[in-house]
Scaffold this active site. Structure first.
Site, mmCIF file in Angstrom:
data_model
loop_
_atom_site.group_PDB
_atom_site.id
_atom_site.type_symbol
_atom_site.label_atom_id
_atom_site.label_comp_id
_atom_site.label_asym_id
_atom_site.label_seq_id
_atom_site.Cartn_x
_atom_site.Cartn_y
_atom_site.Cartn_z
ATOM 1 N N MET A 30 149.729 20.903 108.399
ATOM 2 C CA MET A 30 150.045 20.639 106.993
ATOM 3 C C MET A 30 148.810 20.020 106.325
ATOM 4 O O MET A 30 148.921 19.298 105.336
ATOM 5 C CB MET A 30 151.254 19.722 106.874
ATOM 6 C CG MET A 30 152.521 20.366 107.446
ATOM 7 S SD MET A 30 154.047 19.757 106.733
ATOM 8 C CE MET A 30 153.951 18.025 107.125
ATOM 9 N N GLY A 36 143.544 14.275 115.707
ATOM 10 C CA GLY A 36 144.605 14.950 116.466
ATOM 11 C C GLY A 36 144.532 16.462 116.251
ATOM 12 O O GLY A 36 144.595 17.246 117.210
ATOM 13 N N HIS A 37 144.365 16.872 114.981
ATOM 14 C CA HIS A 37 144.228 18.307 114.695
ATOM 15 C C HIS A 37 142.942 18.855 115.319
ATOM 16 O O HIS A 37 142.918 19.961 115.844
ATOM 17 C CB HIS A 37 144.169 18.556 113.183
ATOM 18 C CG HIS A 37 145.407 18.160 112.447
ATOM 19 N ND1 HIS A 37 145.441 17.112 111.560
ATOM 20 C CD2 HIS A 37 146.666 18.671 112.469
ATOM 21 C CE1 HIS A 37 146.646 17.002 111.052
ATOM 22 N NE2 HIS A 37 147.422 17.924 111.592
ATOM 23 N N GLN A 61 160.696 21.205 105.026
ATOM 24 C CA GLN A 61 160.928 20.220 106.093
ATOM 25 C C GLN A 61 160.932 18.781 105.588
ATOM 26 O O GLN A 61 160.960 17.851 106.377
ATOM 27 C CB GLN A 61 159.924 20.408 107.238
ATOM 28 C CG GLN A 61 158.485 20.057 106.932
ATOM 29 C CD GLN A 61 157.538 20.479 108.046
ATOM 30 O OE1 GLN A 61 157.243 21.669 108.218
ATOM 31 N NE2 GLN A 61 157.049 19.535 108.826
ATOM 32 N N GLN A 154 159.778 18.403 117.968
ATOM 33 C CA GLN A 154 159.376 19.644 117.292
ATOM 34 C C GLN A 154 158.886 20.662 118.325
ATOM 35 O O GLN A 154 159.274 21.837 118.299
ATOM 36 C CB GLN A 154 158.269 19.321 116.289
ATOM 37 C CG GLN A 154 157.503 20.522 115.781
ATOM 38 C CD GLN A 154 156.508 20.157 114.694
ATOM 39 O OE1 GLN A 154 156.902 19.885 113.572
ATOM 40 N NE2 GLN A 154 155.217 20.142 115.006
HETATM 41 O O1 PAF Z 1 153.502 19.425 112.843
HETATM 42 C C1 PAF Z 1 153.268 19.827 111.678
HETATM 43 O O2 PAF Z 1 152.238 19.514 111.072
HETATM 44 C C2 PAF Z 1 154.283 20.698 110.972
HETATM 45 O O3 PAF Z 1 155.581 20.314 111.293
HETATM 46 C C3 PAF Z 1 154.082 22.200 111.213
HETATM 47 C C4 PAF Z 1 154.262 22.562 112.681
HETATM 48 C C5 PAF Z 1 152.688 22.596 110.750
HETATM 49 C C6 PAF Z 1 155.103 23.004 110.406
HETATM 50 O O4 PAF Z 1 154.993 22.749 109.046
#
Ligand code: PAF
Length: 287
Positions: A30, A36-37, A61, A154
């Site tokens: 997002m 982390g990313h 979400q 998730q």
């Molecule tokens: O973990 C996230 O950043 C979000 O939940 C995702 C998996 C990109 C879905 O919008």
């Protein structure tokens, strides 16, 4: 690095990569990219021949009172991070590309696990996550998708959706990246004031205590949960939302540690709600 916006463009790009026999790695995000990313992207870089990062703040979400509007966004910086990390393409769609107005999309059911823990705190959250992730997988086509263990519930639900629906996607879980005091990287950390930030390490401390108890042979989950509650409870700015021990195979709370399981915790600070989890050692691993 290609910057693409259209849904068809994403499908065309990944299809052409596969046609050239390149394996596709997808990192769904997002935006507001942090370390982390970056670790997910590096993981993808190491394993897949072509990497696409999606950046979309998914309204589906977020609940009505949640932080959709104020969720941090900085596309220019995100693109720079992706470029530096050697990403091949970024997909940054407008909402209509993800959710075309006149075409209803599948809405996979998260089932009862979607109603517990994060799902109880954020009703409808996982329904929205599965909807967007399903759409992403559909547009990207066969790929390896890199998801962080930080969002363990998730990860569990996305994996189960892939299994149940037979989607041509390999989910690659990636270890949580942490700051030196153990705080898991999260876009919401940026909201913490100095004093909150100083105390935010309490989640990792609590989880580490649970793991130490398990390592020492404790199998009563209630003892671990109580220890986590005490640690968060002793942190002045934190309010415990939940602490639990869940089984890896069902994501259901367990009372007895037997097979692979995880301690999970959520706590609210005045400026941000934080979640974290840690895999617990268990007896079968020691022998
Ligand atoms: O973990 C996230 O950043 C979000 O939940 C995702 C998996 C990109 C879905 O919008």
């Amino acid at each position: 690095m290609e910057l693409i916006h259209g849904a068809d463009e994403l499908s065309r790009t990944t299809r052409s990569w596969r046609a050239d026999a390149f394996e596709v790695g997808l990192v769904p995000t997002m935006g507001s990219l942090h370390e982390g990313h970056a670790s997910l992207i590096r993981h993808a870089r190491d394993e897949a021949a072509r990497v696409v990062v999606s950046i979309f703040v998914n309204p589906a979400q977020f609940g009505p009172g949640e932080d959709l509007v104020t969720y941090p966004r900085d596309e220019a910086r995100d693109l720079e991070v992706c470029r530096r990390l050697g990403v091949d393409a970024v997909w940054a769609p407008a909402e209509e590309e993800v959710y075309p107005p006149d075409a209803p999309l599948p809405e996979p059911d998260p089932g009862p696990v979607g109603e517990t823990f994060e799902g109880a705190a954020r009703p409808g959250h996982f329904r929205g996550v599965l909807k967007v992730v399903h759409r992403l997988f559909d547009l990207t086509g066969p790929c390896r998708a890199y998801l962080g263990e930080k969002d363990a519930q998730q990860l569990f639900l996305v994996r189960r959706m892939v299994e149940q629906m037979g989607l041509p996607v390999t989910i690659v879980p990636c270890p949580t990246a942490r700051e030196p005091d153990g705080l898991a990287y999260s876009s919401r950390n940026a909201r913490l004031g100095a004093e909150e930030r100083e105390q935010a390490g309490c989640l990792f401390l609590a989880l580490s205590e649970a793991a130490a108890l398990a390592r020492a042979g404790e199998t009563d989950a209630a003892i671990l949960v109580a220890a986590m509650g005490r640690e968060i409870g002793a942190t002045p700015l934190a309010r415990l939302d939940y602490a639990a021990v869940v089984r890896d195979d069902t994501f259901e709370a367990t009372t007895l540690l037997r097979g692979p399981s995880r301690a999970i915790v959520a706590a609210s600070f005045p400026s941000a709600r934080l979640i974290d989890n840690l895999r617990l050692p268990h007896a079968a691993e020691e022998s």
